[in-house]
Write an enzyme that holds these catalytic residues in place. Sequence first.
Site, PDB file in Angstrom:
ATOM      1  N   LYS A 114       0.644  -1.182   0.230  1.00  0.00           N
ATOM      2  CA  LYS A 114      -0.223   0.183   0.362  1.00  0.00           C
ATOM      3  C   LYS A 114       0.770   1.327   0.442  1.00  0.00           C
ATOM      4  O   LYS A 114       0.576   2.537  -0.118  1.00  0.00           O
ATOM      5  CB  LYS A 114      -0.820  -0.172   1.381  1.00  0.00           C
ATOM      6  CG  LYS A 114      -1.755  -0.759   0.696  1.00  0.00           C
ATOM      7  CD  LYS A 114      -3.322  -0.309   1.494  1.00  0.00           C
ATOM      8  CE  LYS A 114      -4.242  -1.747   1.989  1.00  0.00           C
ATOM      9  NZ  LYS A 114      -5.973  -1.674   2.585  1.00  0.00           N
ATOM     10  N   LYS A 197      -5.899  -8.190  -9.187  1.00  0.00           N
ATOM     11  CA  LYS A 197      -7.371  -8.831  -9.533  1.00  0.00           C
ATOM     12  C   LYS A 197      -8.100  -7.936  -9.385  1.00  0.00           C
ATOM     13  O   LYS A 197      -7.630  -6.038  -9.363  1.00  0.00           O
ATOM     14  CB  LYS A 197      -7.011  -9.505  -8.243  1.00  0.00           C
ATOM     15  CG  LYS A 197      -7.121  -7.794  -6.917  1.00  0.00           C
ATOM     16  CD  LYS A 197      -7.093  -8.701  -5.589  1.00  0.00           C
ATOM     17  CE  LYS A 197      -7.316  -7.873  -4.631  1.00  0.00           C
ATOM     18  NZ  LYS A 197      -7.897  -7.424  -3.524  1.00  0.00           N
ATOM     19  N   LYS A 200     -11.628  -2.268  -5.730  1.00  0.00           N
ATOM     20  CA  LYS A 200     -12.206  -0.627  -6.068  1.00  0.00           C
ATOM     21  C   LYS A 200     -10.969   0.190  -6.699  1.00  0.00           C
ATOM     22  O   LYS A 200     -12.200   0.954  -7.081  1.00  0.00           O
ATOM     23  CB  LYS A 200     -12.751  -0.624  -5.054  1.00  0.00           C
ATOM     24  CG  LYS A 200     -11.962  -0.604  -3.477  1.00  0.00           C
ATOM     25  CD  LYS A 200     -12.289  -0.554  -2.646  1.00  0.00           C
ATOM     26  CE  LYS A 200     -11.327  -0.875  -0.768  1.00  0.00           C
ATOM     27  NZ  LYS A 200     -11.908  -2.009  -0.444  1.00  0.00           N
TER      28      LYS A 200
HETATM   29  P1  ATP Z   1     -10.315  -3.700  -2.614  1.00  0.00           P
HETATM   30  O1  ATP Z   1      -8.740  -5.277  -3.546  1.00  0.00           O
HETATM   31  O2  ATP Z   1     -10.925  -3.932  -3.705  1.00  0.00           O
HETATM   32  O3  ATP Z   1      -9.761  -2.860  -2.192  1.00  0.00           O
HETATM   33  P2  ATP Z   1      -9.438  -5.408  -0.638  1.00  0.00           P
HETATM   34  O4  ATP Z   1      -8.326  -6.309   0.068  1.00  0.00           O
HETATM   35  O5  ATP Z   1      -8.877  -4.216   0.151  1.00  0.00           O
HETATM   36  O6  ATP Z   1     -10.025  -4.785  -1.952  1.00  0.00           O
HETATM   37  P3  ATP Z   1     -11.510  -5.775   1.587  1.00  0.00           P
HETATM   38  O7  ATP Z   1     -12.375  -4.521   1.142  1.00  0.00           O
HETATM   39  O8  ATP Z   1     -10.772  -5.825   3.102  1.00  0.00           O
HETATM   40  O9  ATP Z   1     -10.429  -5.995  -0.198  1.00  0.00           O
HETATM   41  O10 ATP Z   1     -12.183  -7.043   0.853  1.00  0.00           O
HETATM   42  C1  ATP Z   1     -12.948  -7.704   1.695  1.00  0.00           C
HETATM   43  C2  ATP Z   1     -13.318  -9.245   1.538  1.00  0.00           C
HETATM   44  O11 ATP Z   1     -13.317  -8.747   0.004  1.00  0.00           O
HETATM   45  C3  ATP Z   1     -11.392  -9.991   1.388  1.00  0.00           C
HETATM   46  O12 ATP Z   1     -12.009 -11.084   1.958  1.00  0.00           O
HETATM   47  C4  ATP Z   1     -11.165  -9.809   0.449  1.00  0.00           C
HETATM   48  O13 ATP Z   1      -9.650 -11.513   0.215  1.00  0.00           O
HETATM   49  C5  ATP Z   1     -12.044 -10.266  -0.530  1.00  0.00           C
HETATM   50  N1  ATP Z   1     -11.540  -9.811  -2.539  1.00  0.00           N
HETATM   51  C6  ATP Z   1     -11.456  -8.373  -2.081  1.00  0.00           C
HETATM   52  N2  ATP Z   1     -11.512  -8.581  -3.603  1.00  0.00           N
HETATM   53  C7  ATP Z   1     -11.320  -9.837  -4.619  1.00  0.00           C
HETATM   54  C8  ATP Z   1     -11.251 -10.526  -5.666  1.00  0.00           C
HETATM   55  N3  ATP Z   1     -10.105  -9.891  -6.661  1.00  0.00           N
HETATM   56  N4  ATP Z   1     -11.546 -11.375  -6.242  1.00  0.00           N
HETATM   57  C9  ATP Z   1     -11.418 -12.594  -4.454  1.00  0.00           C
HETATM   58  N5  ATP Z   1     -12.008 -11.959  -3.734  1.00  0.00           N
HETATM   59  C10 ATP Z   1     -12.021 -10.783  -3.018  1.00  0.00           C
END
Ligand code: ATP
Length: 333
Positions: A114, A197, A200
Amino acid sequence: MARPRILSGIQPTSDSFHIGNYFGALRQWVSLQDDNDAFYCVVDLHAITVPGDPQVQRERTRVSYAQLLAAGIDPQRATLFVQSDVPAHSQLAWVMMCLTGYGEASRMTQFKDKTAREGAGSASVGLFTYPCLQVADILLYQANAVPVGEDQRQHLELTRDLAERFNHRYGQTFVVPEPYIVKDSAKILDLQDPSAKMSKSVPAGCVFLLDPPKQIAKKLKSAVTDSQTEVRYDPVNKPGVSNLLSILAAATDRTVAQVEEEYGGGMYGPLKVAAAEAVVAVAEPFAERTRGYLADPAELNRLMAEGAVKARQAAQPTLQAAYAALGLQSHAQ
Ligand code: ATP
Ligand code: LTN
């Protein structure tokens, strides 16, 4: 026998969850509430590790909570709550920070990722100690297992290490939780760049569940594929097409093999149309249910308050035990 205790959390950091969150996490949360004593939280304290607008933050927390209800989390069976409603999270987080080595925290890859772009200098100390708060989230509830994606494995290892360290130094206090990494849950990739992946933070290739159906369909239909023409599941050589197969499988509750049987060998067009229709069929009623919960703020408040009370009751004895073990005594009353 008591049902195993599980806990997981999700950050209220966007106006809508995306299909990666839904297929990769939320759907598992819903099915796990049947056989487990499940605690699910909207981790708003984690969300403030990066600066944001308070009004937006408040709204996102409510929308996140409503989406968890819309996904099928049943507040009668699971405890669904907002992290900042339970002060014990912050209280135990400090204890966990005091137990964590500086070097140990410095090795956390999520922090390194990050801060890779702008350097760690401009990051908050809260972002650095984010994993210690996550450890507190988990240990407070004596969770036996923590359902998360692969990206959270290192934080769960830290959780186990700190639980063991505390128990060793101060006496048996915490359950040492097992990771529950949902293996065959789809890892959904970015539709415009299938080497990354879906996230958001890159909205162009991200399908948000609360987006209008037209926009959802458009994003899926314009997904990047490759210069060949034949549908085949081959994540290495055909990541875009394979991602569409995974999405279609997840959205229609089938295996990738089953959808490949139907669409394999065909052209990309029909696969994209099918994926678009299937995702819209999931997203539309989901959005409708979310709007329903948001349209009744009093009921939403009631559910949030009820969740807060249940979570506090579960967390308080652990915090007290940890404080007592550390020699911290309450001098009030
Ligand atoms: P982002 O990359 O969208 O910011 P993040 O990993 O920071 O996502 P969180 O909002 O904390 O996400 O994610 C909530 C859940 O969604 C976590 O368990 C994460 O593993 C899952 N997750 C996030 N993105 C994906 C993806 N592309 N495919 C599958 N699972 C995902
Ligand atoms: N760090 C996690 C979110 C999270 C969490 C938790 C997950 C915060 N606290 C406790 C499981 C248990 C993430 O980024 N997905």
